[in-house]
Design a protein around this motif. Structure first.
Motif, short mmCIF file in Angstrom:
data_model
loop_
_atom_site.label_atom_id
_atom_site.label_comp_id
_atom_site.label_asym_id
_atom_site.label_seq_id
_atom_site.Cartn_x
_atom_site.Cartn_y
_atom_site.Cartn_z
N UNK A 16 28.70 71.44 87.89
CA UNK A 16 30.11 71.23 88.19
C UNK A 16 31.03 71.92 87.18
N UNK A 17 30.55 72.17 85.97
CA UNK A 17 31.38 72.77 84.93
C UNK A 17 31.38 74.30 84.97
N UNK A 18 30.57 74.87 85.83
CA UNK A 18 30.48 76.33 85.90
C UNK A 18 31.76 76.89 86.49
N UNK A 19 32.33 77.89 85.81
CA UNK A 19 33.53 78.56 86.32
C UNK A 19 33.11 79.67 87.28
N UNK A 20 33.59 79.60 88.50
CA UNK A 20 33.22 80.61 89.49
C UNK A 20 31.80 80.38 90.00
N UNK A 175 29.27 87.44 90.25
CA UNK A 175 30.49 88.25 90.31
C UNK A 175 31.41 87.92 89.13
N UNK A 176 32.36 88.80 88.88
CA UNK A 176 33.37 88.52 87.86
C UNK A 176 34.14 87.27 88.23
N UNK A 177 34.48 86.50 87.23
CA UNK A 177 35.15 85.22 87.47
C UNK A 177 36.62 85.46 87.80
N UNK A 178 37.13 84.75 88.78
CA UNK A 178 38.51 84.93 89.19
C UNK A 178 39.47 84.56 88.06
N UNK A 179 40.59 85.30 88.03
CA UNK A 179 41.56 85.10 86.95
C UNK A 179 42.05 83.65 86.89
N UNK A 180 42.29 83.06 88.05
CA UNK A 180 42.82 81.70 88.08
C UNK A 180 41.85 80.71 87.44
N UNK A 181 40.56 80.80 87.79
CA UNK A 181 39.57 79.89 87.23
C UNK A 181 39.39 80.11 85.74
N UNK A 182 39.48 81.36 85.33
CA UNK A 182 39.33 81.67 83.91
C UNK A 182 40.49 81.07 83.10
N UNK A 183 41.69 81.17 83.64
CA UNK A 183 42.86 80.60 82.95
C UNK A 183 42.70 79.10 82.80
N UNK A 184 42.23 78.43 83.86
CA UNK A 184 42.04 76.98 83.78
C UNK A 184 41.00 76.60 82.73
N UNK A 185 39.94 77.40 82.64
CA UNK A 185 38.89 77.10 81.65
C UNK A 185 39.41 77.32 80.23
N UNK A 186 40.18 78.38 80.02
CA UNK A 186 40.74 78.64 78.69
C UNK A 186 41.68 77.51 78.29
N UNK A 187 42.50 77.05 79.23
CA UNK A 187 43.41 75.94 78.94
C UNK A 187 42.63 74.68 78.56
N UNK A 188 41.53 74.43 79.28
CA UNK A 188 40.69 73.27 78.97
C UNK A 188 40.15 73.35 77.54
N UNK A 189 39.66 74.52 77.15
CA UNK A 189 39.12 74.70 75.80
C UNK A 189 40.22 74.49 74.76
N UNK A 190 41.41 75.03 75.00
CA UNK A 190 42.52 74.87 74.04
C UNK A 190 42.93 73.41 73.91
N UNK A 191 42.92 72.68 75.01
CA UNK A 191 43.25 71.26 74.94
C UNK A 191 42.20 70.48 74.16
N UNK A 192 40.92 70.84 74.36
CA UNK A 192 39.86 70.18 73.60
C UNK A 192 39.94 70.50 72.11
#
Length: 612
Positions: A16-20, A175-192
């Motif tokens: 479930x945590x996999x991006x893309x 495939x390359x990860x979509x920009x939208x999903x990547x942004x959400x994952x980066x935000x999650x890491x920054x919040x953590x």
């Protein structure tokens, strides 16, 4: 405890945590659920897209102590796999284990049963590095391994694998990860990590990572070390040598307009700021790609670089042909960067080549369409200086009683009585009638006054009569109603000679741009071209929407009108078009002329705002 890199710390621990890669996750989950587990898998795709992480998660789901398909993350098996210490999950770096002997050692270990889990799983990373001889040794085992053994091969270059290896595996293309999903994952890491951030900074990191989550987290690690808290757009641009979207767009517009002075000035700024030329080239290509998409679809939701009113601005300056030409030049530059000694100088030359491509035509019409427009406009233009009133030219009729000469079709070898005292032998005035039938300069072809070399020179502009008021860049725009604009275009043919006299003074404005008091107003006015003139109004056509927007500001109207009054000799209201406006209203004017619904000059009433 030693510091862990973010890409290691935030590896996904469950499917479930996999991006893309949603399709791959679903396929593997269903295979485990239905107990249809293959003996060999091939994970291939770009770097940093989750191949090794997916292989570990698959191993967790097969060996979790809570049962097949679980990934609890709490049992000894899940923790050991996450830490890389599980005895039944063997990760092999194929880049350092390429020989036949090393593969034979692996084959000999395959026969032993798993020690803790249900399956013995071999994860071979960068498998394309194994030699052909070693692959051949592995073939039989890979085809029919023991029931308790599963091979997971991972590679970024599947084309280097032997077809016999690929045919023995279930292949999954990451495939390359979509920009939208990547942004959400980066935000999650920054919040953590308890780091505040600017949205633009996160978007820049996602763009730089080019679809690879590992690259994104590595860049984020570097950016946090540089910026600290908060993570800012300015910090990201300084760290990675990026130009802002606004600066990139301004450079593209200057290039499209052929404004070399602005291009060189912006390049000096980029050099001082340490902007990475290769990334700037990619940003320009991305905008040109968006321009092509917008020109063909008109759908802004499909664009990635251009937002808000930017697509309309770029498309008014760069048509599809010019966009393709510019893309070809920039793509060639990207390839050449690896071979040239000075990348920055080569980039400067590339921009100069782009500037020399010329301005895009703002009214795209084919040649037959222009002829049709001329035919439609001639009956409306009742006070042309040289009206051609021949009702219908016969293809090869003898010139019996000719009422008016037809120099446009074929110049007569016999001298005929000329209506004007000027004896012009060369047929230079002919395009004058053909190209500007209605006294309106559309911008599709050079106006006749630029083609007529025998035109009398306009008197030199008297600087003493010109005001030196400065212009503003922001304010309230003036808008004319459609009826008034059509009225100006309808009256324009009667004032054609006066407009040509005004345009004859236009080259002299270049000298005024050097005057410190008049440079601002002269630069703006000289960038426009008189498109239509009547007794009370003048329409200037600008190539750049920015200049047009500045010219229609209410706060600038008095200054511009005063400047034009000194050039023209009487006061007029000055309005401005860009290419999009010119397309719209010239097209409307032509349609009304075709159905004979244009108002007569006597019926025209102009609703012009006061300029006092």
């Amino acid at each position: 405890m030693a510091y862990r890199a973010l890409y290691n710390k935030y590896r996904p621990q469950t499917f479930e945590e996999v991006a893309g890669q949603k399709a791959i996750v679903r396929t593997l989950s269903n295979a485990i659920k239905n107990n249809k587990i293959a003996h060999a898998y091939l994970f291939c795709g770009p770097r940093g897209t989750g191949k090794t992480s997916m292989a570990r998660l698959f191993a967790k789901a097969l060996n979790c102590e809570e049962g097949l398909g679980h990934q609890c993350g709490r049992c000894a098996s899940c923790r050991a796999i996450a830490e890389g210490t599980h005895p039944d999950v063997i990760e092999i770096d194929a880049a350092s284990n390429t020989s036949v002997d090393q593969v034979r050692d692996l084959i000999s270990q395959v026969q032993y049963a798993p020690m803790k889990g249900k399956y013995k799983i071999y994860i071979i990373d960068e498998v394309h590095m194994i030699s052909n001889a070693a692959f051949n040794a592995l073939l039989k085992t890979l085809e029919e391994p023991p029931d308790h053994v599963i091979f997971i091969l991972a590679t970024t270059e599947p084309q280097k694998l032997l077809p016999t290896i690929i045919s023995r595996c279930q292949r999954y293309d990451f495939t390359k990860i979509e920009r939208k999903e990547m942004i959400e994952r980066i935000k999650y890491v920054l919040e953590q990590e308890n780091v505040s951030y600017e949205q633009a900074a996160v978007e820049d990191i996602a763009a730089l990572s080019d679809g690879g989550m590992r690259d994104a987290l590595s860049l984020l690690d570097q950016a946090i070390a540089y910026c600290g808290d908060p993570l800012t757009e300015t910090g990201i641009r300084d760290l990675f040598g990026l130009a802002s979207k606004k600066e990139t767009l301004e450079l593209l517009i200057s290039t499209a307009e052929g404004n070399v002075a602005d291009i060189l000035d912006q390049l000096r700024h980029f050099e001082d700021a340490g902007v990475d030329v290769t990334r700037l080239t990619s940003a320009l290509l991305s905008m040109l790609k968006d321009d092509l998409v917008y020109l063909k679809t008109g759908d802004q939701s499909l664009l990635t670089s251009l937002t808000d009113d930017q697509p309309a601005i770029v498309s008014s300056l760069i048509d599809s042909k010019k966009a393709n030409d510019m893309i070809e030049v920039l793509l060639k530059a990207q390839l050449d960067y690896k071979a040239v000694a000075n990348v920055r100088s080569y980039f400067e030359l590339t921009l100069l080549r782009l500037a020399n491509l010329g301005s895009a035509p703002l009214i795209n019409q084919s040649a037959p369409a222009k002829k049709e427009e001329a035919k439609v406009s001639e009956p409306v233009n009742e006070v042309e200086p040289k009206p051609v009133e021949t009702p219908a030219p016969s293809p090869k009729a003898e010139p019996a009683p000719v009422v008016a000469p037809t120099p446009k079709v074929e110049p007569s070898p016999k001298p005929e009585p000329a209506p004007e005292p000027k004896p012009k032998v060369e047929p230079k005035p002919e395009p004058k009638i053909e190209e500007e039938p209605s006294g309106i300069y559309t911008g599709t072809t050079p106006p006749s006054f630029l083609l007529d070399e025998e035109e009398e020179k306009a008197p030199i502009i008297d600087k003493k009569k010109l005001s030196s008021s400065k212009l503003v860049s922001d304010g309230t725009p003036i808008e004319l109603d459609e009826q008034t604009i059509i009225g100006i275009l309808t009256l324009a043919p009667k004032f054609r000679e006066e407009r040509q006299s005004l345009v004859a003074k236009w080259p002299q404005l270049d000298d005024l741009k050097l005057d410190p008091d008049l440079a601002d107003i002269a630069s703006l006015v000289s960038a426009g071209k008189p498109m239509a003139l009547c007794q009370d109004a003048l329409i200037l056509r600008f190539d750049s929407p920015r200049q047009k927007n500045k010219a229609v500001l209410k706060e600038n109207q008095k200054t511009i009108a005063s400047f034009i009054e000194n050039l023209l000799g009487h006061k007029v209201f000055v309005y401005a078009f860009d290419g999009k406006d010119a397309n719209k209203y010239v097209g409307l004017y032509t349609k009304l002329a075709q159905v004979r619904e244009l108002p007569s000059p006597k019926e025209v009433v102009l609703n012009l705002p006061s300029i006092d």
